[in-house]
Design a protein around this motif. Structure first.
Motif, short mmCIF file in Angstrom:
data_model
loop_
_atom_site.label_atom_id
_atom_site.label_comp_id
_atom_site.label_asym_id
_atom_site.label_seq_id
_atom_site.Cartn_x
_atom_site.Cartn_y
_atom_site.Cartn_z
N THR A 153 4.26 1.69 7.10
CA THR A 153 4.92 2.78 7.82
C THR A 153 4.43 4.10 7.22
OG1 THR A 153 6.80 2.75 6.31
CG2 THR A 153 6.99 1.39 8.31
N GLY A 154 4.76 5.20 7.86
CA GLY A 154 4.35 6.51 7.36
C GLY A 154 3.29 7.12 8.26
N ALA A 155 3.07 8.40 8.09
CA ALA A 155 2.16 9.14 8.97
C ALA A 155 0.72 9.14 8.47
CB ALA A 155 2.67 10.57 9.13
N PHE A 156 0.27 7.99 7.97
CA PHE A 156 -1.08 7.93 7.41
C PHE A 156 -1.81 6.70 7.92
CE2 PHE A 156 1.46 10.51 4.57
CZ PHE A 156 0.65 11.62 4.42
N VAL A 157 -3.08 6.55 7.52
CA VAL A 157 -3.97 5.53 8.07
C VAL A 157 -4.36 4.51 7.02
CG1 VAL A 157 -6.26 5.21 9.09
CG2 VAL A 157 -4.88 7.16 9.77
N LEU A 158 -4.47 3.25 7.42
CA LEU A 158 -4.97 2.16 6.58
C LEU A 158 -6.35 1.80 7.10
CD1 LEU A 158 -3.97 0.28 4.27
CD2 LEU A 158 -3.21 -1.30 6.04
N ALA B 248 0.84 -1.19 0.00
CA ALA B 248 0.00 0.00 0.00
C ALA B 248 0.88 1.24 0.00
CB ALA B 248 -0.90 0.01 1.23
N SER B 249 0.40 2.33 -0.62
CA SER B 249 1.15 3.59 -0.58
C SER B 249 0.21 4.76 -0.35
CB SER B 249 1.97 3.79 -1.85
OG SER B 249 1.12 3.87 -2.98
N ASN B 250 -0.66 5.12 -1.31
CA ASN B 250 -1.57 6.24 -1.12
C ASN B 250 -2.86 6.14 -1.92
OD1 ASN B 250 -0.70 6.73 -3.67
ND2 ASN B 250 0.22 8.71 -3.26
N ALA B 251 -3.07 5.03 -2.60
CA ALA B 251 -4.26 4.87 -3.45
C ALA B 251 -5.21 3.84 -2.83
CB ALA B 251 -3.85 4.40 -4.84
N PRO B 252 -6.53 4.01 -3.06
CA PRO B 252 -7.48 3.02 -2.56
C PRO B 252 -7.17 1.63 -3.11
CG PRO B 252 -8.62 4.96 -3.39
CD PRO B 252 -7.18 5.09 -3.79
N LYS C 260 -1.92 -9.26 4.97
CA LYS C 260 -0.74 -8.55 5.49
C LYS C 260 -0.44 -7.38 4.56
CE LYS C 260 4.02 -9.23 6.94
NZ LYS C 260 5.08 -10.24 7.15
N PHE C 261 -0.45 -6.18 5.12
CA PHE C 261 -0.20 -4.97 4.34
C PHE C 261 1.19 -4.44 4.66
CE2 PHE C 261 -4.70 -5.47 4.38
CZ PHE C 261 -5.08 -5.09 3.11
N THR C 262 1.94 -4.11 3.60
CA THR C 262 3.28 -3.58 3.75
C THR C 262 3.38 -2.30 2.91
OG1 THR C 262 4.11 -4.87 1.87
CG2 THR C 262 4.29 -5.89 4.06
N GLY C 263 4.48 -1.60 3.06
CA GLY C 263 4.74 -0.41 2.25
C GLY C 263 4.79 0.85 3.09
N ALA C 264 5.36 1.88 2.50
CA ALA C 264 5.44 3.19 3.15
C ALA C 264 4.26 4.02 2.65
CB ALA C 264 6.76 3.87 2.80
N LEU C 265 3.32 4.33 3.54
CA LEU C 265 2.15 5.10 3.16
C LEU C 265 2.53 6.55 2.93
CD1 LEU C 265 -0.60 3.74 5.62
CD2 LEU C 265 -0.04 2.96 3.31
N THR C 266 2.15 7.08 1.77
CA THR C 266 2.36 8.49 1.46
C THR C 266 1.03 9.23 1.46
OG1 THR C 266 2.30 8.02 -0.91
CG2 THR C 266 4.46 8.03 0.15
N GLY C 267 -0.03 8.53 1.84
CA GLY C 267 -1.37 9.08 1.97
C GLY C 267 -2.22 8.02 2.63
N ALA D 80 -4.62 8.72 15.11
CA ALA D 80 -5.28 8.91 13.80
C ALA D 80 -6.12 7.70 13.41
CB ALA D 80 -4.24 9.22 12.73
N TRP D 81 -5.67 6.49 13.71
CA TRP D 81 -6.43 5.30 13.31
C TRP D 81 -7.77 5.25 14.04
CZ3 TRP D 81 -8.01 1.34 16.52
CH2 TRP D 81 -7.43 1.26 17.78
#
Length: 162
Positions: A99-104, A43-47, A73-80, A154-155
């Motif tokens: 990782t990153g300052a965003f929410v899954l 995951a990064s920043n797209a639905p 299992k979700f991995t990746g650096a979230l940019t959104g 945030a979550w």
């Protein structure tokens, strides 16, 4: 011969004498993989809409689609912030290793309740086709303490019902 499949997961339901010679990679083995399966999704920043069986048409394949797995299992650096759509009702174990300052966040195909899973956390969730809810997290409206935090995480704010 058409073999019936379960309504939610699209798993084969063979009767006595069904699928002679097809219990290997063509029919039943993918069901077994789905029941205990783990799929990793970046995951990064797209639905994200998880893959699911197309109308549950019996199409032999080498393994289950993403949404048929028990563990996601979700991995990746979230940019959104990323919203994941769970297209098949059922129980899931969500392993959020992003990782990153965003929410899954997680939603069903329907327009009901949405939840979010904290990073580096593993949660058991249930999707009834309209709402996605936590299993064994605690009661809705229950007070929780996050010692030392200046704000609600945030979550938690990303959940329809914090």
């Amino acid at each position: 011969m058409t073999v019936p499949q379960t309504v939610n997961g699209g798993l084969f339901i063979p009767g006595n004498g069904d699928l002679p010679g097809l219990w290997g990679s063509n029919a039943i083995n993918p069901d077994m993989v789905a029941i205990e399966g783990v799929t990793t999704i970046s995951a990064s920043n797209a639905p994200i809409v998880l893959t699911s069986p197309s109308g549950f048409t019996s199409t032999p394949s080498a393994g289950p689609t993403q949404a048929q797995n028990a563990v996601l299992k979700f991995t990746g650096a979230l940019t959104g912030s990323v919203q994941v759509t769970l297209p098949i009702p059922g129980y899931y174990i969500i392993d959020n290793q992003t990782t990153g300052a965003f929410v899954l966040g997680f939603r069903a195909i329907g327009s009901g309740q949405i939840i979010a899973v904290d990073q580096q956390d593993v949660q058991h969730v249930y999707n009834d086709g309209t709402n996605v809810r936590f299993v064994n997290l605690g009661r809705i409206g229950e007070t929780a303490m996050w010692a030392g935090l200046a704000a609600i995480p945030a979550w938690v704010s990303a959940c329809t019902i914090p």
